[in-house]
Scaffold this motif. Structure first.
Motif, PDB file in Angstrom:
ATOM      1  N   ARG A 307       0.838  -1.204   0.000  1.00 22.90           N
ATOM      2  CA  ARG A 307       0.000   0.000   0.000  1.00 22.90           C
ATOM      3  C   ARG A 307       0.876   1.258   0.000  1.00 22.90           C
ATOM      4  O   ARG A 307       0.620   2.209  -0.750  1.00 22.90           O
ATOM      5  N   ASP A 311       0.908   3.910  -3.096  1.00 23.12           N
ATOM      6  CA  ASP A 311       0.587   5.315  -2.875  1.00 23.12           C
ATOM      7  C   ASP A 311       1.737   6.210  -3.307  1.00 23.12           C
ATOM      8  O   ASP A 311       1.517   7.289  -3.879  1.00 23.12           O
ATOM      9  N   ASP A 315       1.538   9.069  -6.198  1.00 23.23           N
ATOM     10  CA  ASP A 315       1.921  10.455  -5.901  1.00 23.23           C
ATOM     11  C   ASP A 315       2.974  10.952  -6.880  1.00 23.23           C
ATOM     12  O   ASP A 315       2.907  12.098  -7.357  1.00 23.23           O
ATOM     13  N   GLU A 329      -5.566   3.530 -10.917  1.00 22.70           N
ATOM     14  CA  GLU A 329      -5.294   3.612  -9.482  1.00 22.70           C
ATOM     15  C   GLU A 329      -5.769   2.306  -8.848  1.00 22.70           C
ATOM     16  O   GLU A 329      -6.907   2.188  -8.394  1.00 22.70           O
TER      17      GLU A 329
END
Length: 403
Positions: A307, A311, A315, A329
């Motif tokens: 995770r 992420d 970003d 995503e």
């Protein structure tokens, strides 16, 4: 003799193999790397998450407790513990073992190959998502089948487009497909998840047009935000679904252990043609490891690690990508699918991207025919966060230059 020259046996190869021999073989993507480039191409687990000490303890325990029996044909009781663990896991997902059974295999691809051996004749038709797992395309081609693709969007396979293709085939008098192959949970390569509504519709079409569904659940346990919808195999009583699973992503790919669950008579058929059997010693120590609860205990940490990496990649994409670049995503799994401006050829850009400091897998590798020219797959699981940063920056610069 040069590589290009034929050997005396070459003309005896099967027609599908002769057709494929000069194409990119499964595994050739591993050479898409340079010493100084960050590889966002490898769909590998993070080696820091491999439970080396736990597996070593299980190996020692199996040898100490079962000795020669563990190394003999058939092995001992710990081999049966693996099967018991998997049956219980699949039962918890909702599979009815009054009507279904389970077969342990040498990985998920072996399970799928075994299904192909049981069902496919040359000229049969297989439905796949477009894009789809590149390795499985080679398996299907080995059986001389026709591969029909259905596009994917943010909710997985566009099942209504499948419905239209099936109607058209019926109007032409074509035979129904043998199977539809799908990766419904955290899809390879797009990371998307097939919605519950589309799962239901796919099962309706399977019933209406008389085909099976081959469900690849290799990533099902790697949800990062929330669990995926129920497995297709639990959403129907028609017994048309064969579900495949794997330890490659949650334990370690080197153990080469997978499984399939299917209606009992189909499980018996696949067991009949599963040539060579499995590595019973590996089954034994993996069975010991799983029954001790260590795999289940480790899954939360694995999800947490992936995770954080996912992420971070999202970003970095948001911060660095040029205009007109889009990406998925994913709610789990290993992969992000990036769509470039139509003017950018991902395959042609790969060499300059590697020189800039990053490698990836070009989109066309994941299509049975044309498609994916302006797309690419990134993996966030194998690399460190700083490598993700460097790789995305190099990719952004390469895209900007290619435009």
């Amino acid at each position: 003799m040069s590589e290009a020259e034929s050997t005396p046996l070459e003309e005896k190869l099967t027609a599908p193999v002769r057709a494929a021999i000069d194409e990119s073989a499964y595994g050739s993507w591993r050479s898409i790397a340079t010493e100084d480039a960050v590889s966002l191409s490898f769909g590998f687990p993070d080696p820091d998450l491999f439970p080396q000490s736990g597996l070593a303890e299980s190996v020692d325990a199996v040898l100490a407790e079962e000795g020669d029996e563990a190394l003999q044909y058939g092995a001992g009781e710990y081999r049966e513990e693996l099967r018991s663990y998997l049956v219980e896991q699949e039962r918890e997902r909702g599979i009815d073992f009054d009507t279904h059974d389970l077969l342990v295999t040498n990985g998920a691809t072996h399970a799928i190959d075994t299904v192909c051996r049981a069902f496919l004749d040359p000229g049969d038709t297989i439905i796949v998502e477009a894009p789809t797992f590149m390795g499985i395309l080679g398996v299907f081609r080995n059986f001389g089948v026709d591969i029909v693709s259905v596009p994917v969007d943010e909710d997985g396979m566009i099942v209504e487009q499948l419905a239209a293709k099936l109607r058209h085939r019926r109007e032409r008098g074509a035979e129904p497909p043998t199977f539809a192959y799908t990766i419904p949970d955290f899809h390879n390569p797009t990371g998307t998840t097939l919605s519950r509504e589309r799962r239901e519709r796919l099962l309706e079409l399977a019933e209406e047009y008389d085909f099976g569904v081959l469900e690849d659940g290799a990533y099902s346990d790697l949800w990062l935000d929330a669990e995926a919808p129920p497995p297709l195999a639990t959403m129907t009583d028609s017994e048309r679904v064969i579900r495949v699973g794997s330890f490659a992503k949650t334990l370690a790919p080197g153990v080469r252990m997978g499984w399939l669950t299917a209606p009992k008579r189909i499980q018996e058929a696949t067991e009949t043609v599963a040539a060579g059997g499995t590595n019973t010693f590996t089954e034994s120590f993996v069975g010991h490891y799983c029954e001790s609860g260590q795999l289940d205990d480790n899954l939360p940490a694995i999800r947490e690690a992936y995770r954080a990496k996912r992420d971070h990649m999202l970003d970095e994409l948001e911060e660095n990508m040029p205009a007109e670049v889009e990406w998925t995503e994913p709610a789990g799994g290993f992969f992000v699918w990036v769509t470039l401006p139509e003017s950018v050829d991902a395959e042609a850009m790969l060499e300059s991207a590697a020189e800039a400091g990053v490698t990836y897998l070009p989109g066309p590798m994941f299509y049975p025919g044309d498609g994916g020219e302006n797309a690419l797959r990134l993996s966030f699981t194998y690399v460190k966060k700083d490598e993700i940063t460097a790789g995305i920056e190099a990719l952004a610069a390469s895209i900007a230059q290619a435009r």
